[in-house]
Design an enzyme around this catalytic site. Structure first.
Site, PDB file in Angstrom:
ATOM      1  N   HIS A 352     -40.999  32.531   0.955  1.00  0.00           N
ATOM      2  CA  HIS A 352     -39.992  31.864   0.024  1.00  0.00           C
ATOM      3  C   HIS A 352     -39.823  30.816  -1.240  1.00  0.00           C
ATOM      4  O   HIS A 352     -39.103  30.020  -1.216  1.00  0.00           O
ATOM      5  CB  HIS A 352     -38.900  30.705   1.082  1.00  0.00           C
ATOM      6  CG  HIS A 352     -38.699  31.286   2.503  1.00  0.00           C
ATOM      7  ND1 HIS A 352     -36.955  31.330   2.421  1.00  0.00           N
ATOM      8  CD2 HIS A 352     -39.170  31.922   3.672  1.00  0.00           C
ATOM      9  CE1 HIS A 352     -37.206  32.885   4.058  1.00  0.00           C
ATOM     10  NE2 HIS A 352     -37.969  32.004   4.699  1.00  0.00           N
ATOM     11  N   LYS A 543     -28.181  20.266  -5.030  1.00  0.00           N
ATOM     12  CA  LYS A 543     -29.454  21.507  -4.816  1.00  0.00           C
ATOM     13  C   LYS A 543     -30.581  20.435  -4.792  1.00  0.00           C
ATOM     14  O   LYS A 543     -30.350  19.183  -5.079  1.00  0.00           O
ATOM     15  CB  LYS A 543     -29.899  22.703  -5.629  1.00  0.00           C
ATOM     16  CG  LYS A 543     -29.653  22.268  -7.179  1.00  0.00           C
ATOM     17  CD  LYS A 543     -30.486  23.643  -8.201  1.00  0.00           C
ATOM     18  CE  LYS A 543     -29.067  24.280  -7.836  1.00  0.00           C
ATOM     19  NZ  LYS A 543     -29.266  25.821  -7.785  1.00  0.00           N
ATOM     20  N   ARG A 544     -31.766  20.691  -4.070  1.00  0.00           N
ATOM     21  CA  ARG A 544     -32.698  19.771  -4.433  1.00  0.00           C
ATOM     22  C   ARG A 544     -33.270  19.454  -5.837  1.00  0.00           C
ATOM     23  O   ARG A 544     -33.125  19.995  -6.101  1.00  0.00           O
ATOM     24  CB  ARG A 544     -34.104  21.035  -3.334  1.00  0.00           C
ATOM     25  CG  ARG A 544     -34.203  20.076  -1.727  1.00  0.00           C
ATOM     26  CD  ARG A 544     -33.602  18.887  -1.426  1.00  0.00           C
ATOM     27  NE  ARG A 544     -35.369  18.102  -1.546  1.00  0.00           N
ATOM     28  CZ  ARG A 544     -35.873  17.622  -0.414  1.00  0.00           C
ATOM     29  NH1 ARG A 544     -35.943  18.287   0.495  1.00  0.00           N
ATOM     30  NH2 ARG A 544     -37.022  17.545  -0.853  1.00  0.00           N
ATOM     31  N   LYS A 549     -35.647  23.784 -11.065  1.00  0.00           N
ATOM     32  CA  LYS A 549     -34.464  23.501 -11.211  1.00  0.00           C
ATOM     33  C   LYS A 549     -34.064  23.554 -11.838  1.00  0.00           C
ATOM     34  O   LYS A 549     -32.320  23.468 -12.329  1.00  0.00           O
ATOM     35  CB  LYS A 549     -33.774  23.008  -9.839  1.00  0.00           C
ATOM     36  CG  LYS A 549     -34.254  24.067  -8.388  1.00  0.00           C
ATOM     37  CD  LYS A 549     -33.839  23.336  -7.702  1.00  0.00           C
ATOM     38  CE  LYS A 549     -34.161  23.862  -6.134  1.00  0.00           C
ATOM     39  NZ  LYS A 549     -34.017  25.241  -5.361  1.00  0.00           N
ATOM     40  N   THR A 651     -29.542  30.024  -2.334  1.00  0.00           N
ATOM     41  CA  THR A 651     -28.103  30.743  -1.495  1.00  0.00           C
ATOM     42  C   THR A 651     -26.907  29.649  -1.602  1.00  0.00           C
ATOM     43  O   THR A 651     -25.568  29.769  -1.510  1.00  0.00           O
ATOM     44  CB  THR A 651     -28.403  30.352  -0.376  1.00  0.00           C
ATOM     45  OG1 THR A 651     -29.216  29.152  -0.426  1.00  0.00           O
ATOM     46  CG2 THR A 651     -29.277  31.597   0.539  1.00  0.00           C
ATOM     47  N   LYS A 655     -22.680  30.739  -2.085  1.00  0.00           N
ATOM     48  CA  LYS A 655     -21.612  29.349  -2.040  1.00  0.00           C
ATOM     49  C   LYS A 655     -20.601  28.855  -2.357  1.00  0.00           C
ATOM     50  O   LYS A 655     -19.401  29.290  -2.364  1.00  0.00           O
ATOM     51  CB  LYS A 655     -21.841  28.252  -1.480  1.00  0.00           C
ATOM     52  CG  LYS A 655     -22.950  28.645   0.270  1.00  0.00           C
ATOM     53  CD  LYS A 655     -24.319  27.530   1.111  1.00  0.00           C
ATOM     54  CE  LYS A 655     -25.275  28.357   1.558  1.00  0.00           C
ATOM     55  NZ  LYS A 655     -26.090  27.115   1.914  1.00  0.00           N
TER      56      LYS A 655
HETATM   57  C1  26W Z   1     -44.867  23.178   3.695  1.00  0.00           C
HETATM   58  C2  26W Z   1     -44.020  22.355   2.100  1.00  0.00           C
HETATM   59  C3  26W Z   1     -42.761  23.238   1.915  1.00  0.00           C
HETATM   60  C4  26W Z   1     -41.709  23.259   2.740  1.00  0.00           C
HETATM   61  C5  26W Z   1     -41.147  23.988   2.022  1.00  0.00           C
HETATM   62  C6  26W Z   1     -43.329  24.366   1.109  1.00  0.00           C
HETATM   63  C7  26W Z   1     -42.231  24.962   0.767  1.00  0.00           C
HETATM   64  C8  26W Z   1     -40.730  24.791   1.549  1.00  0.00           C
HETATM   65  C9  26W Z   1     -39.736  26.047   0.594  1.00  0.00           C
HETATM   66  C10 26W Z   1     -40.481  26.923   0.277  1.00  0.00           C
HETATM   67  C11 26W Z   1     -38.642  25.760   0.356  1.00  0.00           C
HETATM   68  C12 26W Z   1     -37.561  26.153   0.357  1.00  0.00           C
HETATM   69  O1  26W Z   1     -36.163  25.983   0.957  1.00  0.00           O
HETATM   70  N1  26W Z   1     -37.336  27.490  -0.422  1.00  0.00           N
HETATM   71  C13 26W Z   1     -36.152  28.033  -0.756  1.00  0.00           C
HETATM   72  O2  26W Z   1     -35.928  29.114   0.481  1.00  0.00           O
HETATM   73  C14 26W Z   1     -34.725  29.435   0.023  1.00  0.00           C
HETATM   74  C15 26W Z   1     -34.195  30.391   1.528  1.00  0.00           C
HETATM   75  O3  26W Z   1     -35.033  31.529   0.880  1.00  0.00           O
HETATM   76  C16 26W Z   1     -34.601  29.858  -1.531  1.00  0.00           C
HETATM   77  O4  26W Z   1     -33.002  30.768  -1.383  1.00  0.00           O
HETATM   78  C17 26W Z   1     -34.562  29.497  -2.298  1.00  0.00           C
HETATM   79  O5  26W Z   1     -34.515  29.801  -3.163  1.00  0.00           O
HETATM   80  C18 26W Z   1     -36.116  28.335  -1.774  1.00  0.00           C
HETATM   81  O6  26W Z   1     -36.452  27.504  -3.080  1.00  0.00           O
END
Ligand code: 26W
Length: 804
Positions: A352, A543-544, A549, A651, A655
């Site tokens: 992701h 968003k976060r 971003k 995503t 929406k």
């Molecule tokens: C280990 C800590 C950690 C936790 C979560 C590292 C990384 C993440 C994820 C990669 C964060 C995340 O939510 N990524 C998002 O995933 C979505 C679903 O696929 C994508 O639409 C977003 O672009 C992406 O940032």
């Protein structure tokens, strides 16, 4: 009222009496909510048992979606709508003098996720059930989910613990018979027969707590199985024989710590031992459960890959690869090669993010101390990986080092992405560009070693929650105009495209948007005291909060716009409301600083009469699924402005477009595919491509030179540095300005001019109300492909080989 609603009212009143000991006259709103949920749950549980039984009897292959995050939101309204009983429940409650809509807002959000990755897991669960594909979602029943965010009077983020379980969770069912032991530490030995025995130093019990996932039209119900932890019965451990009561209490506390809180970090690995313990606890319990269920139904583990697919949602559950291998070898006496073959055919991995700092790796000594047998197996896997790599002519020594499961540079670390990659038969990205960049950058050498393993599954969103649920006005309008087929299959929404040219339809469409904006205006007034202008363009970035971003690009542009308004108050300004929302990781100082700036900017602009009727800025606190459900239908403009190549998919972009917002965005993530489906004329695309970003990195990014060509921005930055936007603390934003002019990885200034031009183009579009409305309609009509049903259909056919 219909008979069924009468009967339901009796049932709800009965539940109220028998479960809560209350008569209607004494019931509090929460009692009504819980009684309603428990009553509806009876219907759900009957369907659930039938679905589970049918799957078993037919011997169907099942999907197991392993995710440390499920960002679910509220469940009551979604569930009764999926059951087709929403009208009936509303009628029944009304006859009891209770308003369903206000009950629904009392339900806490199940916020067991950070952002996109967690919400995607929830959308996938909805789609799996809606398509009647048998599936388990596996996760952790965190006691505290994603923190709730307050903004203090100074404009700073404050994190408060979230307590969704404070009043219990009426949806869940504890499964006392689905309990697994999970060990940590200790040592292992090989006996004379070559069998390995691991003796952990610590043991905890994982107990399954299930939540039903009801699919569209209630035809199928799947299981979300969340693990909670408890100490092993001290009597069994004979602790009490030793009289060690404090020891028993400490065990219980240690167990609870595992499920205490969701790590509120996205894009930077948490790195602590507790996180690794959490990951292993969850992965081990899930894999043991999958193995046990498989043996119960099929008797032998040889057929595991034919009957169970395990999807790793990022690397968070990747230790599960070593766990399955361990169970097959140590507990079920399979030879290594056979165990590895079963493992690889069972697992698939979704990545992701490509941000290097977000790729998980664990210090080798830590992993070895906590999971000694797993580390040994990782070495064993790696021996094969390296042997194969050395015979591959496409890999030089640097390439061989890159595919290794162990990072040897500096402190030795175990690379979880490499483990997941090697241990899976399929590895996918979440949008076309992202999958391509996986092949070309971070996973280039693994892609040489395992050619063809990387594939793409572009994300989607569930239209049940993100259209039918959050936007009943638009749903009714569409149903009226094109018939109900789109509610079963979102692709049919394409029939609305020609309505863009129908003036009467456009008027009704704008009426719906206006009503949705009025709802948001009322909510914002209640939560912040600010009265937004519903006739202004609602320009939304939710968003976060993360540097990549580029909320900062949007804020700086807002400041420039304000200066322009001040310079020419009588100009013909398109009135805008700039709406921001999102959480910053508690440890991410720069992201928190961006929130602070957004609030400083809001304070100044909202207080200045010259901006009145022209520009308002608001930062909405505590962005979560429920707030998103209010914002998406009310948005006019969707900001998707990440540095190209950095947003895996997005995503929220989907929406917003599905609810009729136009996108201003870079050629990043799924924006590119949205442009392909909606048409370039109905989006405002700007800025560098991913290739141009990479080229600029190679050539050397020199922001100070760029600034010379951006006089308005230069002035704004100078004023910001001097404290004009923070009179109470002049130095507050100086480091933020510095970060833009030194080594800014996100290259804000390189895209500023293009962004400014694109915003002017958006203004021109807005002035043409008919053109805007037609564009918005074509956005809605163009989003059929972005249903998570389509994504799941692709996974089912190409990765999992499952069918309903
Ligand atoms: C280990 C800590 C950690 C936790 C979560 C590292 C990384 C993440 C994820 C990669 C964060 C995340 O939510 N990524 C998002 O995933 C979505 C679903 O696929 C994508 O639409 C977003 O672009 C992406 O940032």
């Amino acid at each position: 009222m219909e008979r069924s609603a009468d009967a339901l009212a009796d049932e709800i009143a009965g539940t109220l009496l028998h479960r809560f000991g209350k008569l209607p006259a004494d019931a509090l709103p929460r009692d009504w909510l819980d009684a309603t949920i428990l009553t509806v749950r009876n219907d759900v549980v009957e369907r659930w048992v039938a679905s589970t039984r049918a799957t078993q009897q037919r011997g169907l292959k099942q999907v197991n979606y392993l995710s440390l995050e499920f960002l679910i939101g509220r469940l009551l309204s979604d569930t009764i709508r999926n059951l087709g009983r929403d009208g009936e429940v509303a009628d029944a409650l009304r006859s009891l003098g209770v308003d369903l809509a206000s009950l629904e807002t009392l339900e806490p959000d199940a916020a067991l996720g950070n952002g996109g990755l967690g919400r995607l897991a929830a959308c996938f669960m909805d789609s799996l059930a809606s398509m009647a594909l048998p599936a388990f979602g596996y996760g952790i029943r965190y006691i505290n989910g994603m923190f709730s965010q307050r903004i203090d009077p100074a404009g700073e983020q404050v994190e408060l613990p979230e307590t969704w379980l404070a009043n219990g969770n009426p949806w869940e069912i504890e499964r006392r018979d689905s309990v697994h032991r999970v060990g940590f530490g200790g040592a292992w030995q090989r006996d004379d027969d070559g069998r390995v025995h691991w003796t952990p130093a610590e043991l905890v019990e994982a107990v399954a707590v299930d939540m039903p996932v009801v699919g569209w039209r209630g035809r199928h119900v799947n299981t979300l199985r969340l693990w909670t932890a408890r100490a092993i019965d001290p009597l069994q451990l004979e602790v009490f024989n030793r009289g060690d009561f404090t020891g028993a209490l400490a065990d219980q506390t240690r167990a609870e710590t595992l499920v205490r809180v969701l790590y509120p970090n996205d894009s930077t690995p948490a790195g602590q031992e507790l996180r690794l313990r959490q990951e292993y606890f969850f992965a081990s319990a899930s894999i043991q459960d999958i193995v046990q269920r498989h043996l119960h139904s099929h008797g032998t583990l040889d057929t595991l890959p034919d009957k169970a697919a395990i999807q790793l949602n990022d690397t968070h559950p990747a230790i599960g690869v070593a766990e399955l291998l361990r169970l097959l070898i140590d507990e079920h006496q399979l030879p290594y090669e056979a165990a590895w073959d079963i493992t690889r055919r069972t697992f698939a991995y979704t990545n992701h993010t490509l941000l290097p700092e977000a790729l998980e790796s664990w210090p080798l000594p830590l992993l070895g101390r906590l999971l000694p047998r797993h580390l040994e197996l990782i070495f064993r896997i790696n021996a094969d990986v390296l042997a194969q790599a050395r015979t591959n002519p496409e890999l030089d020594p640097r390439g061989v080092a890159a595919v290794s499961l162990i990072d040897e540079a500096g402190e030795r670390r175990v690379r979880m992405a490499n483990l997941a990659f090697a241990g899976s038969h399929s590895v996918n990205g979440v949008a076309a560009l992202h999958s391509q960049l996986m092949r070309e950058t971070v996973f280039a050498d693994l892609n040489r070693l395992y050619a063809g393993r990387i594939n793409n599954k572009t994300n989607g969103i569930t239209p049940r929650r993100w259209l039918g649920g959050c936007n009943p006005g638009l749903t009714a309008l569409l149903r009226d105009a094109i018939g109900p087929a789109f509610t079963d299959d979102l692709r049919h929404i394409a029939a609305a495209r020609s309505l863009a040219d129908d003036a009467a339809f456009r008027e009704r469409f704008l009426g719906v948007k206006r009503a949705n904006k009025a709802l948001l205006v009322a909510q914002v007034a209640a939560s912040t005291g600010l009265q937004l202008d519903p006739d202004a363009m609602f320009d939304v970035q939710v968003k976060r909060i993360h540097e990549y971003k580029r909320q900062l690009l949007n804020i700086l542009h807002t400041m420039v716009l304000y200066e322009r308004i001040r310079a020419r108050p009588q100009g013909d300004w398109v009135p805008r409301v700039k709406l921001f929302a999102g959480k910053a990781a508690s440890s991410y100082a720069r992201a928190k600083q961006i929130i602070r700036l957004a609030n400083d900017v809001a304070h100044r602009i909202n207080a200045d009469p010259v901006a009145a009727g022209r520009l308002q800025v608001v930062f909405l606190p505590d962005y979560n699924v429920s707030l998103a459900e209010r914002i998406m239908p009310a948005a006019d403009l969707s900001e998707q402005i990440s540095t190209a190549g950095m947003e895996a998919s997005g995503t929220g972009n989907m929406k917003l477009a599905l609810n009729g917002a136009l996108t201003i965005g870079t050629l990043d993530g799924a924006n590119i595919e949205m442009r392909d489906h909606i048409g370039a004329a109905d989006m405002e695309i700007f800025g560098m491509t991913a290739a141009e970003v990479a080229a600029l990195v190679r050539a050397g990014y020199r922001p100070t030179e760029l600034l010379a060509g951006l006089p308005e921005l230069e002035q704004v930055l100078a004023a910001l540095r001097q404290g004009e936007w923070s009179p109470d603390d002049a130095g507050r934003h100086a480091t933020l300005v510095d970060s833009l002019l030194n080594e800014d990885r996100y290259m804000l200034l390189a895209d500023f001019a293009a962004y400014d031009a694109a915003q002017s183009a958006v203004d021109r579009r807005w002035r043409d109300r008919d053109g805007w409305a037609a564009s918005a309609v074509r956005n809605v009509a163009g989003m059929g492909w972005f249903s998570s049903d389509r994504t799941i259909a692709e996974y089912a056919a190409e990765v999992w080989q499952v069918h309903g």
